[in-house]
Design a protein around this motif. Structure first.
Motif, PDB file in Angstrom:
ATOM      1  N   GLY A   1      -6.198   4.531   7.452  1.00 21.20           N
ATOM      2  CA  GLY A   1      -6.613   3.807   6.268  1.00 21.20           C
ATOM      3  C   GLY A   1      -5.568   3.849   5.166  1.00 21.20           C
ATOM      4  N   ILE A   2      -5.030   5.034   4.933  1.00 23.52           N
ATOM      5  CA  ILE A   2      -3.970   5.179   3.929  1.00 23.52           C
ATOM      6  C   ILE A   2      -2.732   4.400   4.356  1.00 23.52           C
ATOM      7  N   ALA A   3      -2.423   4.458   5.643  1.00 26.99           N
ATOM      8  CA  ALA A   3      -1.224   3.787   6.151  1.00 26.99           C
ATOM      9  C   ALA A   3      -1.298   2.273   5.961  1.00 26.99           C
ATOM     10  N   ILE A   4      -2.440   1.668   6.249  1.00 32.79           N
ATOM     11  CA  ILE A   4      -2.529   0.209   6.118  1.00 32.79           C
ATOM     12  C   ILE A   4      -2.497  -0.204   4.651  1.00 32.79           C
ATOM     13  N   LEU A   5      -3.024   0.618   3.758  1.00 36.29           N
ATOM     14  CA  LEU A   5      -2.921   0.344   2.322  1.00 36.29           C
ATOM     15  C   LEU A   5      -1.458   0.360   1.876  1.00 36.29           C
ATOM     16  N   MET A   6      -0.690   1.308   2.413  1.00 33.87           N
ATOM     17  CA  MET A   6       0.734   1.381   2.088  1.00 33.87           C
ATOM     18  C   MET A   6       1.466   0.129   2.548  1.00 33.87           C
ATOM     19  N   VAL A   7       1.128  -0.349   3.734  1.00 37.11           N
ATOM     20  CA  VAL A   7       1.787  -1.539   4.287  1.00 37.11           C
ATOM     21  C   VAL A   7       1.467  -2.771   3.437  1.00 37.11           C
ATOM     22  N   VAL A   8       0.194  -2.961   3.114  1.00 37.58           N
ATOM     23  CA  VAL A   8      -0.222  -4.134   2.336  1.00 37.58           C
ATOM     24  C   VAL A   8       0.421  -4.119   0.948  1.00 37.58           C
ATOM     25  N   LEU A   9       0.388  -2.969   0.286  1.00 38.59           N
ATOM     26  CA  LEU A   9       0.976  -2.854  -1.053  1.00 38.59           C
ATOM     27  C   LEU A   9       2.466  -3.158  -1.009  1.00 38.59           C
ATOM     28  N   SER A  10       3.138  -2.658   0.002  1.00 41.56           N
ATOM     29  CA  SER A  10       4.576  -2.909   0.144  1.00 41.56           C
ATOM     30  C   SER A  10       4.872  -4.393   0.266  1.00 41.56           C
ATOM     31  N   HIS A  11       4.092  -5.107   1.071  1.00 41.13           N
ATOM     32  CA  HIS A  11       4.328  -6.530   1.268  1.00 41.13           C
ATOM     33  C   HIS A  11       3.985  -7.346   0.028  1.00 41.13           C
ATOM     34  N   ILE A  12       2.990  -6.920  -0.724  1.00 38.91           N
ATOM     35  CA  ILE A  12       2.679  -7.602  -1.977  1.00 38.91           C
ATOM     36  C   ILE A  12       3.890  -7.552  -2.909  1.00 38.91           C
ATOM     37  N   LEU A  13       4.511  -6.373  -2.995  1.00 37.59           N
ATOM     38  CA  LEU A  13       5.670  -6.220  -3.878  1.00 37.59           C
ATOM     39  C   LEU A  13       6.876  -7.002  -3.362  1.00 37.59           C
ATOM     40  N   GLN A  14       7.040  -7.062  -2.055  1.00 38.83           N
ATOM     41  CA  GLN A  14       8.162  -7.811  -1.494  1.00 38.83           C
ATOM     42  C   GLN A  14       8.076  -9.303  -1.826  1.00 38.83           C
ATOM     43  N   TRP A  15       6.859  -9.828  -1.894  1.00 34.44           N
ATOM     44  CA  TRP A  15       6.678 -11.263  -2.129  1.00 34.44           C
ATOM     45  C   TRP A  15       6.474 -11.604  -3.603  1.00 34.44           C
ATOM     46  N   THR A  16       6.447 -10.583  -4.475  1.00 41.57           N
ATOM     47  CA  THR A  16       6.263 -10.854  -5.905  1.00 41.57           C
ATOM     48  C   THR A  16       7.374 -10.197  -6.714  1.00 41.57           C
ATOM     49  N   LYS A  17       8.595 -10.353  -6.260  1.00 40.25           N
ATOM     50  CA  LYS A  17       9.735  -9.709  -6.911  1.00 40.25           C
ATOM     51  C   LYS A  17       9.966 -10.224  -8.329  1.00 40.25           C
ATOM     52  N   GLU A  18       9.531 -11.451  -8.585  1.00 40.97           N
ATOM     53  CA  GLU A  18       9.768 -12.021  -9.903  1.00 40.97           C
ATOM     54  C   GLU A  18       8.784 -11.505 -10.952  1.00 40.97           C
ATOM     55  N   SER A  19       7.753 -10.783 -10.493  1.00 40.05           N
ATOM     56  CA  SER A  19       6.702 -10.353 -11.420  1.00 40.05           C
ATOM     57  C   SER A  19       7.001  -8.976 -11.991  1.00 40.05           C
ATOM     58  N   GLY A  20       6.176  -8.571 -12.928  1.00 40.25           N
ATOM     59  CA  GLY A  20       6.316  -7.250 -13.531  1.00 40.25           C
ATOM     60  C   GLY A  20       5.272  -6.282 -13.005  1.00 40.25           C
ATOM     61  N   LEU A  21       4.810  -6.505 -11.770  1.00 40.82           N
ATOM     62  CA  LEU A  21       3.780  -5.633 -11.212  1.00 40.82           C
ATOM     63  C   LEU A  21       4.238  -4.181 -11.173  1.00 40.82           C
ATOM     64  N   VAL A  22       5.479  -3.965 -10.782  1.00 40.35           N
ATOM     65  CA  VAL A  22       6.047  -2.616 -10.753  1.00 40.35           C
ATOM     66  C   VAL A  22       7.409  -2.682 -11.423  1.00 40.35           C
ATOM     67  N   ILE A  23       7.686  -1.734 -12.286  1.00 37.17           N
ATOM     68  CA  ILE A  23       8.895  -1.799 -13.115  1.00 37.17           C
ATOM     69  C   ILE A  23       9.974  -0.851 -12.594  1.00 37.17           C
ATOM     70  N   GLY A  24      11.217  -1.320 -12.629  1.00 33.12           N
ATOM     71  CA  GLY A  24      12.377  -0.467 -12.369  1.00 33.12           C
ATOM     72  C   GLY A  24      12.382   0.133 -10.972  1.00 33.12           C
ATOM     73  N   GLY A  25      12.744   1.434 -10.935  1.00 32.97           N
ATOM     74  CA  GLY A  25      12.901   2.129  -9.663  1.00 32.97           C
ATOM     75  C   GLY A  25      11.618   2.276  -8.880  1.00 32.97           C
ATOM     76  N   MET A  26      10.474   2.131  -9.553  1.00 28.73           N
ATOM     77  CA  MET A  26       9.202   2.245  -8.853  1.00 28.73           C
ATOM     78  C   MET A  26       9.058   1.188  -7.772  1.00 28.73           C
ATOM     79  N   ARG A  27       9.697   0.032  -7.958  1.00 31.03           N
ATOM     80  CA  ARG A  27       9.605  -1.022  -6.950  1.00 31.03           C
ATOM     81  C   ARG A  27      10.250  -0.570  -5.636  1.00 31.03           C
ATOM     82  N   ALA A  28      11.380   0.096  -5.716  1.00 33.01           N
ATOM     83  CA  ALA A  28      12.051   0.603  -4.510  1.00 33.01           C
ATOM     84  C   ALA A  28      11.205   1.675  -3.838  1.00 33.01           C
TER      85      ALA A  28
END
Length: 321
Positions: A1-28
């Motif tokens: 369950g934790i693993a699939i949440l990590m995967v989904v969250l990662s892909h959300i950030l990959q496809w929303t690079k132009e947004s301010g969802l996560v700032i700075g080094g936190m995105r990496a």
């Protein structure tokens, strides 16, 4: 369950690079969650698959179990693909926020992937099932994991040399490590049970070191990447076992992790790749992923149940004859 949440969250950030969802080094930092989640999946898959095949005493039984595992993966893929394809056609021709064509869908289906995304996890998973079956059939029991490891290394070398996008190699060592842990599970269980606190501290420190290495290894040295992801797959699984995490929502997510993976990958390029407001498209993406994953999960359960009933009925007739 934790693993699939990590995967989904990662892909959300990959496809929303132009947004301010996560700032700075936190995105990496969060962006690497996807690979770590898959590392956990492969470790647990290697563990469970080894235990399943080790109960088989005949070649026929090994082939039947492997075929059943592969059939389920393919079945979930087809059901997920149909739901996602329908959604993307509606988004294209009704709401005009996508641009998928029937030709795109046809090519993707033939190549066993979702439109706009590689679906490498599924292909590698099937490959690992075949590798395990080969090891169990042709190699004495004490050398099975050695054979799985060698065949996995061959796959890694081929995937890296030829840069096969649909056969990403970095998490490959997690599967044979899962099989190895399954082979010595009784000894490990006793050791961890006696030294629970020490093991918890050791696995936590080891996971942190491996994670730091992944974040800063810009050259992506093959052996070190393989080792780092293997360590993360092992340590996160072991920490979950020591903590005995049993929160029901996480357990439900774990059971539906394969449908969630396929559905969200299929929707990412369409919904998250659109030009609409970030908050709106992320909300739509999450809602569609949840709804479709639930439908795929129950359809998969229905198909699996019908197959079991068929085998039971067919097997009974054979026994009578």
């Amino acid at each position: 369950g934790i693993a699939i949440l990590m995967v989904v969250l990662s892909h959300i950030l990959q496809w929303t690079k132009e947004s301010g969802l996560v700032i700075g080094g936190m995105r990496a930092i969060v962006g690497s969650f996807g690979a770590i989640g898959v590392a956990v999946f492969f470790f647990l898959s290697g563990y469970g698959n080894y235990l399943s095949l080790s109960k088989s005493l005949q070649v026929r039984s090994i082939i039947q179990k492997t075929t059943k595992h592969i059939f389920r993966v393919i079945c979930v893929f087809i059901i997920s693909f149909v739901f996602v394809a329908i959604a993307r056609i509606i988004l294209t021709y009704v709401f005009y926020i996508d641009s998928v064509t029937l030709q795109d869908l046809g090519r993707a289906f033939v190549h066993f992937r979702m439109v706009g995304e590689v679906t490498w996890y599924i292909k590698v998973q099937i490959l690992f099932y075949i590798i395990s079956a080969i090891a169990f059939i042709i190699v004495p029991s004490r050398y099975r994991n050695v054979c799985i490891l060698i065949l996995t290394m061959v796959y890694v070398a081929v995937a890296k040399i030829f840069n096969l996008a649909d056969y990403w190699w970095k998490t490959a060592m997690c599967f044979p490590m899962g099989a190895l842990f399954a082979q010595y599970r009784d000894r490990l269980y006793l050791y961890i049970r006696i030294r629970k606190e020490a093991c918890f501290g050791f696995f936590t420190v080891l996971a942190m070191l491996a994670y730091i290495w992944i974040l800063f290894d810009k050259n992506q040295v093959m052996i070190l990447q393989l080792v780092a992801f293997a360590i993360l797959g092992i340590t996160i699984s072991m920490l979950g076992s020591i903590l005995q995490i049993s929160w029901k929502p996480l357990c439900l997510l774990g059971k539906a992790s394969l449908p969630i993976y396929l559905v969200h990958v299929g929707l990412a390029a369409s919904v998250l790749g659109s030009s609409i407001n970030t908050n709106i498209k992320v909300s739509i993406f999450i809602i569609l992923t949840v709804c479709f994953s639930v439908m795929v999960y129950f359809l998969d359960s229905f198909v699996t149940k019908q197959m079991k009933n068929f085998r039971r009925k067919f097997g009974g007739n054979l026994t009578l004859h």
